[in-house]
Design a protein around this motif. Sequence first.
Motif, PDB file in Angstrom:
ATOM      1  N   LYS B 112      -7.156   8.912   5.810  1.00 13.22           N
ATOM      2  CA  LYS B 112      -6.600   9.937   4.688  1.00 13.22           C
ATOM      3  C   LYS B 112      -5.149  10.028   4.879  1.00 13.22           C
ATOM      4  O   LYS B 112      -4.914  10.253   5.854  1.00 13.22           O
ATOM      5  N   PRO B 113      -4.382  10.187   3.628  1.00 15.13           N
ATOM      6  CA  PRO B 113      -4.993   9.905   2.423  1.00 15.13           C
ATOM      7  C   PRO B 113      -5.003   8.533   2.051  1.00 15.13           C
ATOM      8  O   PRO B 113      -4.357   7.883   2.464  1.00 15.13           O
ATOM      9  N   TYR B 114      -6.182   8.147   1.369  1.00 11.29           N
ATOM     10  CA  TYR B 114      -6.372   6.701   0.917  1.00 11.29           C
ATOM     11  C   TYR B 114      -6.193   6.779  -0.852  1.00 11.29           C
ATOM     12  O   TYR B 114      -6.671   7.486  -1.435  1.00 11.29           O
ATOM     13  N   PRO B 115      -5.594   5.308  -1.199  1.00 14.99           N
ATOM     14  CA  PRO B 115      -5.826   5.268  -2.744  1.00 14.99           C
ATOM     15  C   PRO B 115      -7.210   4.963  -2.863  1.00 14.99           C
ATOM     16  O   PRO B 115      -8.149   4.293  -2.321  1.00 14.99           O
ATOM     17  N   VAL B 116      -7.665   5.642  -4.155  1.00 13.46           N
ATOM     18  CA  VAL B 116      -8.947   5.445  -4.512  1.00 13.46           C
ATOM     19  C   VAL B 116      -9.491   4.106  -4.491  1.00 13.46           C
ATOM     20  O   VAL B 116     -10.801   3.607  -3.994  1.00 13.46           O
ATOM     21  N   GLU B 117      -8.544   3.170  -5.044  1.00 15.83           N
ATOM     22  CA  GLU B 117      -9.024   1.511  -4.866  1.00 15.83           C
ATOM     23  C   GLU B 117      -9.251   1.173  -3.592  1.00 15.83           C
ATOM     24  O   GLU B 117     -10.338  -0.014  -3.468  1.00 15.83           O
ATOM     25  N   GLU B 118      -8.456   1.618  -2.744  1.00 15.64           N
ATOM     26  CA  GLU B 118      -8.688   0.999  -1.232  1.00 15.64           C
ATOM     27  C   GLU B 118      -9.865   1.287  -0.649  1.00 15.64           C
ATOM     28  O   GLU B 118     -10.514   0.686  -0.021  1.00 15.64           O
ATOM     29  N   ALA B 119     -10.129   2.750  -1.067  1.00 13.55           N
ATOM     30  CA  ALA B 119     -11.467   3.261  -0.678  1.00 13.55           C
ATOM     31  C   ALA B 119     -12.776   2.212  -1.420  1.00 13.55           C
ATOM     32  O   ALA B 119     -13.843   1.985  -0.331  1.00 13.55           O
ATOM     33  N   LEU B 120     -12.561   1.710  -2.720  1.00 17.18           N
ATOM     34  CA  LEU B 120     -13.644   1.130  -2.976  1.00 17.18           C
ATOM     35  C   LEU B 120     -13.761  -0.201  -2.463  1.00 17.18           C
ATOM     36  O   LEU B 120     -14.709  -0.742  -2.235  1.00 17.18           O
ATOM     37  N   VAL B 121     -12.669  -0.836  -2.021  1.00 17.03           N
ATOM     38  CA  VAL B 121     -12.651  -2.022  -1.324  1.00 17.03           C
ATOM     39  C   VAL B 121     -13.425  -1.933  -0.007  1.00 17.03           C
ATOM     40  O   VAL B 121     -14.270  -2.823   0.542  1.00 17.03           O
ATOM     41  N   ARG B 122     -13.155  -0.840   0.584  1.00 19.46           N
ATOM     42  CA  ARG B 122     -13.572  -0.759   2.084  1.00 19.46           C
ATOM     43  C   ARG B 122     -15.130  -0.251   2.078  1.00 19.46           C
ATOM     44  O   ARG B 122     -15.919  -0.732   2.681  1.00 19.46           O
ATOM     45  N   ILE B 123     -15.577   0.419   0.807  1.00 15.89           N
ATOM     46  CA  ILE B 123     -16.959   0.432   0.592  1.00 15.89           C
ATOM     47  C   ILE B 123     -17.766  -0.876   0.397  1.00 15.89           C
ATOM     48  O   ILE B 123     -18.742  -1.180   0.856  1.00 15.89           O
ATOM     49  N   ALA B 124     -17.188  -1.653  -0.368  1.00 18.35           N
ATOM     50  CA  ALA B 124     -17.654  -2.925  -0.725  1.00 18.35           C
ATOM     51  C   ALA B 124     -17.767  -3.896   0.536  1.00 18.35           C
ATOM     52  O   ALA B 124     -18.716  -4.534   0.870  1.00 18.35           O
ATOM     53  N   GLU B 125     -16.575  -4.032   1.198  1.00 15.96           N
ATOM     54  CA  GLU B 125     -16.488  -4.431   2.477  1.00 15.96           C
ATOM     55  C   GLU B 125     -17.818  -3.994   3.293  1.00 15.96           C
ATOM     56  O   GLU B 125     -18.446  -4.844   4.009  1.00 15.96           O
TER      57      GLU B 125
END
Lengths: 136, 134
Positions: B112-125
């Motif tokens: 943190k802090p993370y961009p929301v889009e980056e978190a979504l990428v990490r979730i998908a990965e």
Amino acid sequence: MRDLPNDGDERLCILILESDIIVRTEIAEYLRDCGYKVIEAVTGDEAMIMLDAPGVRIKAILADVKAAGSTDGFGLARWIRTNRHEINVILTGTVEKAAKEAGDLCEDGPILSKPYDPQVVLDRIKRLLAARHRNA
Amino acid sequence: MVGRTAPKYASKTLCRIVIVEDEAIIRMAIAEAARDLGYQVIEAGDADATLDYLASGQRVDLVFTDIQLPGSIDGLELARQLKRRYPNLKVLLTSGRLAAETAQSVAPFIPKPYPVEEALVRIAETLTSQPSDA
């Protein structure tokens, strides 16, 4: 794709204040399936934060009278009535003693009791929003 | 966004993820963004609620949890318990305080802090990773 409930150019936003994750999730999902934008608060304190969040226009609140935090559903409803009276509040809970106070806060009949039918929740919210729109 | 896009997975609409975060605005933002991508999202304010939800028998594919949480255990201990109780469940950790090395010994980590889009990428990965990847 079906049309979403709409107030102008944005989806109607409902805040659910419910500390029980299963109850909150099930009701929220049901309302989302019906086309509402739903935001979730675990505690009354979170609900207060969300009420001030930029870009969030809450039309109605479904609040558990026994929600955790320094502000429960009753306290939130009192605050709304004083400060944000344009927002409809529906109190939920099982405490019989709360019925009179809830009746004072909710203009549209008695409070709901858990476990409740999501269709009843949805119907109540639609009815309150429609009534407000008519009276605007 | 940091030049990456969330991978498109056909099964996304079937994926159920729990976001464990006690900062309501952060939780709301990531939950909304994930729902917009088609994920089924459950929101939890602490580890105890997450364990309660899983104990009800609901299927969950991934838990994305902050490490600093109120309640009886923190996110790191939650991750340990989840891996022990639900070996097939994926876990992604986040924190603004803990060193990445400490967290990554337990599960994948995004600071943190993370961009929301980056978190979504990490979730998908993380959803498509093998158990040994963590």
